[in-house]
Design a protein around this motif. Structure first.
Motif, PDB file in Angstrom:
ATOM      1  N   LEU A   1      -0.992   0.508   9.921  1.00 41.71           N
ATOM      2  CA  LEU A   1      -0.600   1.581   8.852  1.00 41.71           C
ATOM      3  C   LEU A   1      -0.317   2.835   9.341  1.00 41.71           C
ATOM      4  CD1 LEU A   1      -0.471   1.215   5.443  1.00 41.71           C
ATOM      5  CD2 LEU A   1      -2.810   2.595   5.750  1.00 41.71           C
ATOM      6  N   CYS A   2       1.144   3.234   9.033  1.00 44.81           N
ATOM      7  CA  CYS A   2       1.566   4.602   9.614  1.00 44.81           C
ATOM      8  C   CYS A   2       1.979   5.235   8.454  1.00 44.81           C
ATOM      9  CB  CYS A   2       2.488   4.321  10.660  1.00 44.81           C
ATOM     10  SG  CYS A   2       1.855   3.149  12.105  1.00 44.81           S
ATOM     11  N   PHE A   3       1.372   6.503   8.276  1.00 47.10           N
ATOM     12  CA  PHE A   3       2.198   7.282   7.138  1.00 47.10           C
ATOM     13  C   PHE A   3       2.035   8.926   7.352  1.00 47.10           C
ATOM     14  CE2 PHE A   3      -2.132   6.223   5.809  1.00 47.10           C
ATOM     15  CZ  PHE A   3      -2.623   7.531   5.396  1.00 47.10           C
ATOM     16  N   ALA A   4       2.774   9.578   6.531  1.00 53.71           N
ATOM     17  CA  ALA A   4       2.821  11.101   6.832  1.00 53.71           C
ATOM     18  C   ALA A   4       2.346  11.624   5.565  1.00 53.71           C
ATOM     19  CB  ALA A   4       4.140  11.735   7.261  1.00 53.71           C
TER      20      ALA A   4
ATOM     21  N   PHE B   1       0.926  -1.340  -0.099  1.00 50.58           N
ATOM     22  CA  PHE B   1       0.158  -0.038  -0.141  1.00 50.58           C
ATOM     23  C   PHE B   1       0.869   1.264   0.067  1.00 50.58           C
ATOM     24  CE2 PHE B   1      -2.637   3.356   2.049  1.00 50.58           C
ATOM     25  CZ  PHE B   1      -3.659   3.232   1.311  1.00 50.58           C
ATOM     26  N   HIS B   2       2.117   1.230   0.902  1.00 47.51           N
ATOM     27  CA  HIS B   2       2.749   2.497   0.934  1.00 47.51           C
ATOM     28  C   HIS B   2       3.345   2.707  -0.552  1.00 47.51           C
ATOM     29  CE1 HIS B   2       2.198   3.047   5.108  1.00 47.51           C
ATOM     30  NE2 HIS B   2       2.991   2.165   5.405  1.00 47.51           N
TER      31      HIS B   2
ATOM     32  N   ALA C   1       3.433  15.043  -0.655  1.00 49.05           N
ATOM     33  CA  ALA C   1       4.131  13.820  -0.430  1.00 49.05           C
ATOM     34  C   ALA C   1       3.529  12.614   0.415  1.00 49.05           C
ATOM     35  CB  ALA C   1       5.552  14.206  -0.075  1.00 49.05           C
ATOM     36  N   TYR C   2       3.516  11.606   0.190  1.00 47.97           N
ATOM     37  CA  TYR C   2       3.357  10.511   0.932  1.00 47.97           C
ATOM     38  C   TYR C   2       4.552   9.737   1.476  1.00 47.97           C
ATOM     39  CZ  TYR C   2       1.014   6.094   2.478  1.00 47.97           C
ATOM     40  OH  TYR C   2       0.600   5.123   3.041  1.00 47.97           O
ATOM     41  N   ARG C   3       4.448   9.672   2.702  1.00 44.41           N
ATOM     42  CA  ARG C   3       5.789   8.984   3.500  1.00 44.41           C
ATOM     43  C   ARG C   3       5.269   8.032   4.380  1.00 44.41           C
ATOM     44  NH1 ARG C   3       7.581  14.278   3.273  1.00 44.41           N
ATOM     45  NH2 ARG C   3       9.543  14.516   2.375  1.00 44.41           N
TER      46      ARG C   3
ATOM     47  N   ALA D   1      15.053  10.778   6.137  1.00 42.65           N
ATOM     48  CA  ALA D   1      15.941   9.873   7.017  1.00 42.65           C
ATOM     49  C   ALA D   1      15.298   8.990   7.906  1.00 42.65           C
ATOM     50  CB  ALA D   1      16.749  10.797   7.979  1.00 42.65           C
ATOM     51  N   LEU D   2      13.956   8.907   8.036  1.00 43.45           N
ATOM     52  CA  LEU D   2      13.494   7.889   8.713  1.00 43.45           C
ATOM     53  C   LEU D   2      13.203   6.595   8.356  1.00 43.45           C
ATOM     54  CD1 LEU D   2      10.239   9.823  10.504  1.00 43.45           C
ATOM     55  CD2 LEU D   2      12.582   9.050  11.778  1.00 43.45           C
ATOM     56  N   LEU D   3      13.357   6.612   6.869  1.00 39.03           N
ATOM     57  CA  LEU D   3      12.998   5.549   5.959  1.00 39.03           C
ATOM     58  C   LEU D   3      14.388   5.164   5.199  1.00 39.03           C
ATOM     59  CD1 LEU D   3       9.641   6.403   4.686  1.00 39.03           C
ATOM     60  CD2 LEU D   3      10.259   4.687   6.584  1.00 39.03           C
ATOM     61  N   PRO D   4      15.509   4.748   5.749  1.00 35.28           N
ATOM     62  CA  PRO D   4      16.418   4.436   4.943  1.00 35.28           C
ATOM     63  C   PRO D   4      16.318   3.116   4.082  1.00 35.28           C
ATOM     64  CG  PRO D   4      16.749   3.708   7.376  1.00 35.28           C
ATOM     65  CD  PRO D   4      15.539   4.489   7.182  1.00 35.28           C
ATOM     66  N   GLN D   5      15.388   2.250   4.472  1.00 36.31           N
ATOM     67  CA  GLN D   5      15.147   1.230   3.669  1.00 36.31           C
ATOM     68  C   GLN D   5      14.057   1.255   2.378  1.00 36.31           C
ATOM     69  OE1 GLN D   5      13.532  -1.261   6.979  1.00 36.31           O
ATOM     70  NE2 GLN D   5      15.561  -2.346   6.969  1.00 36.31           N
ATOM     71  N   ALA D   6      13.449   2.403   2.650  1.00 37.42           N
ATOM     72  CA  ALA D   6      12.291   2.336   1.528  1.00 37.42           C
ATOM     73  C   ALA D   6      12.584   2.391   0.137  1.00 37.42           C
ATOM     74  CB  ALA D   6      11.564   3.715   1.806  1.00 37.42           C
TER      75      ALA D   6
END
Length: 924
Positions: free
Chosen positions: A763-766, A523-524, A751-753, A847-852
């Motif tokens: 499900l957590c997003f900013a 979904f992300h 943006a969607y993060r 920086a919170l999502l180094p894997q994305a």
């Protein structure tokens, strides 16, 4: 490149409105008509403004056929609907709306017009039927320029023409017609309520010869299935297709709407059924140019892996692509085995056989209600081949078989092939794949014919490729795509999706029932891409076309979390449905569970009407064209018996109570995600509270706005007491947030993060390039409940101070326990109230999502995927084990047994008599 930088670079400008054009933020769909006029809509503006709505989203406003309840059967493009109040009332509504800083989005129907009864209400069609090719509207309708030897078919007779004439049911009369007073008294042919024009000079002929001499052909209604010679909306004979690709037709049918747009009364448009158009891209370009780049949403139906065409200058879809994904988040993959077992036991369905059901359904449609459309393109292809010496040995039968199988095998509404342009690579691949599948069902000697058919529908040079044939070949390219859309709509959504009853919440318009569950990572990825490419697209929860409202789908979806218990319950219920066809039965139990509310079951009359429509759409034992009157009467009697049985209804009341917490979590979390995940968020009228709407006309019933306003006023003074009030509180809080912070939700900065979390059950997003909003939504509630809640699980919030718009609680950025965030509601929507902003905030969020960017999972593994990327079905147990009858299931089973066998219990302490009264008298 960071996500912040990418969002700034990659947003295509042609998917954003032009500078100065309004972008809706949150729309509210109003179903205008006899029960909701423009002035009545204007009276709801204080409530809608208070709710936080930024734009009214109106159903079609042009003059529709008499008695129309939906407006999609337009009969006059030069007038605003009189039943809604006419132009003056519409302008009053627009002015009042704009005075509040709100906008107006109008639904446009470019594909077709209504063929009303009597037909003189459509002056353009009346003119064509009366004057034939000499009519100034002769080019308007797709089929009305037919040869004199093939007059325009009017399939309205209840019997064959000879029988009708012999019975004297057609008469010649002279009348002055409403709307045609300037023509004075004129001769007409009358058949009961139908009135048709008479070609000049033929009124004095003997009646049979007069009927024969017209520019149209009166015929038995069943003739349309084989000999229809005009394009229509799907298989609806009373909706005649327009040639809006003709610039003159476009100008004439859009003049009033564009005049209102340029005058500032209309701000944006929603386009109905673009897949039916000859050239949808060309239409969108023309409309975009005529409005200088207005916000335009297209009702494009996409398959699960299909993307919106990038070269359409539109804002995006109307939200079906988001709707099914949000629903799939709450579908437990572990439930597939038991629900498939139920479908097999009750309906005989084999797990994994949905593709076969779709193929069989599409084949049935191509040989019945849409046979004429398939025959028409086969005839056109044969005419091309017969006139070409290199191709003339491909016979009509061979071509017809190849085209039929190709249409059946094509797995979406249309390819995007424009005559005169090289076919896009993806379209070529899709057609070739369909041809390979189709060829497997054909004799070996037809492979060469299939190759010719593929070349023709792709617009390739094949055979002599004479320029004299160019018009015919171009027409085939267009008509093939139009037929694919009609067959897919009627064969898949209106047939297969009624037959496939594993979990009917998945079987929606634009849905993807083969995708059983969706994990947060998938979904992300989809939302992140959409926010970059289509930042002002639309999301929806419920629409006027959906088969079930968002809340009904959520309640049914919860069955996947309670699949063993549901399997046991249906096993006990099944004997009570003796004599009812299995697919209809399985659908009924799910709908009964899905429409049950705290007040009890859906009204019996609504259930009976829905189930009758569903059974006819299934076409397994009854249908619209061949109704089984005895079987339909037994179906209604079955519903009555169930509703009158206090024990059975008590068991469903217990089921409602048993699953209430999970249903609440799904309904509220679903709404929170839908309102915050992407672009322009739509709310269907009254769905800011809990509604158990079913397929039209049920979902088009009038909304009780006075009641909604009362609920809203109560929430100004106290906390919500019911789930409906909780949903209203949630919707109002989020819509007001969207109005305060539009840039976080729509536009190039929206943006969607994804946000890191230690569990896949949230499900957590900013939202926002500079994150301003965070959404946390629980999913698969029962799994979490079994683990005693979220315990130590956390989510990492972006830096800053955040306030929950639902509870007013505040949180600091960094790791926050999910249990704390979701203490009151199964979702939280946070607004940043302090902290870093601008580029620094965006970089910190990245920086919170180094894997994305590497595609690694942020969460624990989801369901096991097969080679096609879809969840692999769980093993299907053959019978309930001893273990499955303990705990909650045991409790439910015992409750059901006690309800249905009161003589074997002592001191019936469950209040059976009271429940009998409530369910029997209240709904029986």
């Amino acid at each position: 490149m960071t996500q912040t930088q990418a969002a700034a670079v990659e947003t295509p400008r042609h998917h954003l409105p032009s500078a100065g054009r309004r972008t809706p933020v949150s729309t509210y769909r109003l179903q205008l008509g006899p029960d909701l006029s423009f002035d009545q809509a204007a009276a709801q503006l204080p409530y809608l403004d208070d709710l936080g709505v930024t734009d009214l989203y109106l159903s079609p406003i042009l003059q529709a056929a008499p008695g129309s309840t939906h407006g999609y059967d337009v009969v006059d493009h030069t007038r605003i609907s009189e039943v809604m109040g006419g132009r003056a009332a519409f302008e009053r509504l627009a002015e009042a709306t704009h005075a509040r800083g709100m906008g107006i989005v109008v639904d446009v129907v470019p594909n077709h017009m209504g063929a009303p009864t009597p037909i003189y209400h459509n002056k353009a069609l009346w003119s064509v039927l009366k004057q034939g090719r000499q009519s100034p509207y002769a080019a308007w309708f797709d089929g009305t320029d037919a040869d004199e030897d093939d007059p325009f078919l009017m399939p309205v007779l209840g019997a064959r023409i000879g029988t009708v004439l012999t019975a004297g049911e057609i008469t010649l009369d002279y009348r002055t017609l409403p709307g045609h007073e300037a023509d004075g008294e004129q001769p007409v042919l009358v058949y009961f309520e139908h009135v048709f024009p008479v070609r000049a000079g033929t009124e004095h002929l003997p009646l049979p010869l007069c009927v024969q001499a017209q520019h149209y052909r009166l015929a038995y209604w069943k003739v349309a299935d084989e000999e229809l010679n005009f394009r229509r909306f799907f298989d609806v004979d009373t909706l005649v297709a327009l040639r809006v690709e003709d610039p003159d037709v476009f100008d004439a049918t859009h003049a009033l709407l564009l005049e209102l747009f340029r005058a500032g009364h209309i701000d944006a448009f929603r386009i109905d059924h673009p897949d039916g158009l000859a050239d949808p891209r060309g239409y969108m370009r023309r409309l975009s140019a005529a409005t200088d780049g207005a916000w335009i949403a297209a009702e494009k139906i996409l398959e699960g892996d299909e993307d919106m065409p990038e070269d359409w200058p539109v804002a995006g879809t109307t939200g079906y692509d988001a709707a099914w994904r949000i629903g799939a988040l709450h579908c437990a993959p572990s439930g597939l085995g038991d629900l498939a077992a139920v479908a097999h036991a009750v309906a005989g369905d084999t797990p994994g056989s949905l593709p076969e059901v779709i193929t069989d359904s599409k084949r049935e449609i191509t040989t019945t209600s849409l046979y004429a459309e398939v025959y028409r393109i086969a005839t056109l292809a044969h005419a091309i081949c017969r006139a070409d010496i290199m191709l003339r040995d491909h016979t009509f039968n061979w071509i017809g078989r190849c085209i039929t199988e190709l249409v059946i095998a094509f797995d979406r509404y249309r390819a995007y092939i424009v005559p005169g342009e090289e076919a896009p690579e993806q379209s070529v691949a899709l057609i070739n794949q369909a041809a390979r599948e189709a060829s497997e069902r054909l004799d070996e000697e037809l492979r060469e014919t299939m190759s010719v058919v593929v070349d023709l529908v792709l617009g390739r040079e094949v055979g002599s490729a004479s320029h004299a044939q160019r018009a015919m070949r171009d027409e085939l390219v267009v008509r093939f795509q139009q037929v694919c859309g009609a067959v897919t709509a009627k064969g898949v959504e209106d047939t297969a999706f009624y037959r496939w009853t594993h979990l009917v919440s998945m079987n929606e318009v634009g849905g993807s029932p083969e995708t059983w569950g969706l994990n947060p990572d998938d979904f992300h990825r989809w939302c992140s891409a959409m926010a970059q490419r289509w930042p002002v697209t639309m999301t929806c929860g419920t629409t006027h076309d959906m088969k079930r409202s968002e809340d009904v789908r959520c309640r049914i979806g919860v069955l996947s979390q309670y699949a063993p218990e549901w399997r046991a319950l249906v096993g006990k219920l099944h004997p009570y449905a003796e004599g009812i066809e299995g697919h209809t039965e399985n659908l009924f139990w799910q709908i009964l569970a899905g429409t049950w509310t705290d007040e009890g079951p859906i009204e019996r009359e609504r259930m009976e009407a829905y189930l009758l429509k569903a059974a006819r759409e299934q076409k397994l034992w009854t249908s619209w064209t061949q109704p089984d009157a005895e079987g339909e009467a037994e179906l209604a009697a079955f519903v009555g018996r169930i509703y009158d049985d206090g024990g059975l209804m008590g068991a469903f009341a217990d089921w409602h109570q048993f699953t209430a917490a999970s249903a609440r979590a799904a309904i509220l979390a679903h709404k929170a995600v839908q309102l915050t995940c992407l672009g322009v968020a739509d709310t269907y009228q009254s769905c800011e509270t809990v509604q158990n709407y079913l397929v039209d006309p049920d979902n088009r019933r009038p909304a009780d706005f006075a009641h909604l306003a009362d609920l809203a006023s109560y929430l100004d003074r106290r906390a919500p007491l019911t789930l409906a009030e909780e949903k209203l509180l949630l919707t109002r809080a989020v819509l007001r947030l969207r109005r305060r912070l539009p840039g976080a939700f729509v536009g190039p900065d929206a943006a969607y993060r994804p946000l890191p979390s230690s569990t896949g059950n949230a499900l957590c997003f900013a939202r926002g390039r500079d994150p301003r909003v965070v959404t946390i939504a629980a999913r698969l509630h029962r799994t979490t409940a079994k683990q005693e809640g979220f315990t130590e699980h956390i989510v990492v919030l972006p830096e800053g101070t955040w306030r929950d718009v639902l509870t007013e609680a505040e949180y600091a950025g960094g790791s926050v326990p999910l249990a704390e965030l979701l203490r009151t509601y199964p979702c939280a929507v946070l607004e940043k109230i302090a902290g870093p902003g601008g580029t620094d905030a965006g970089q910190q969020a990245d920086a919170l999502l180094p894997q994305a960017s590497g595609g690694d999972a942020l969460f624990r593994p989801g369901p096991r995927l097969g080679p096609d990327g879809r969840p692999v079905p769980a093993s299907i147990p053959t019978e309930a084990t001893e273990e499955t009858t303990t705990g909650l299931l045991g409790w439910l089973s015992r409750r059901f047994f006690e309800r249905t066998h009161p003589d074997t219990t002592q001191g019936d302490h469950h209040g059976n008599g009271t429940r009998d009264e409530r369910n029997g008298n209240g709904h029986g």
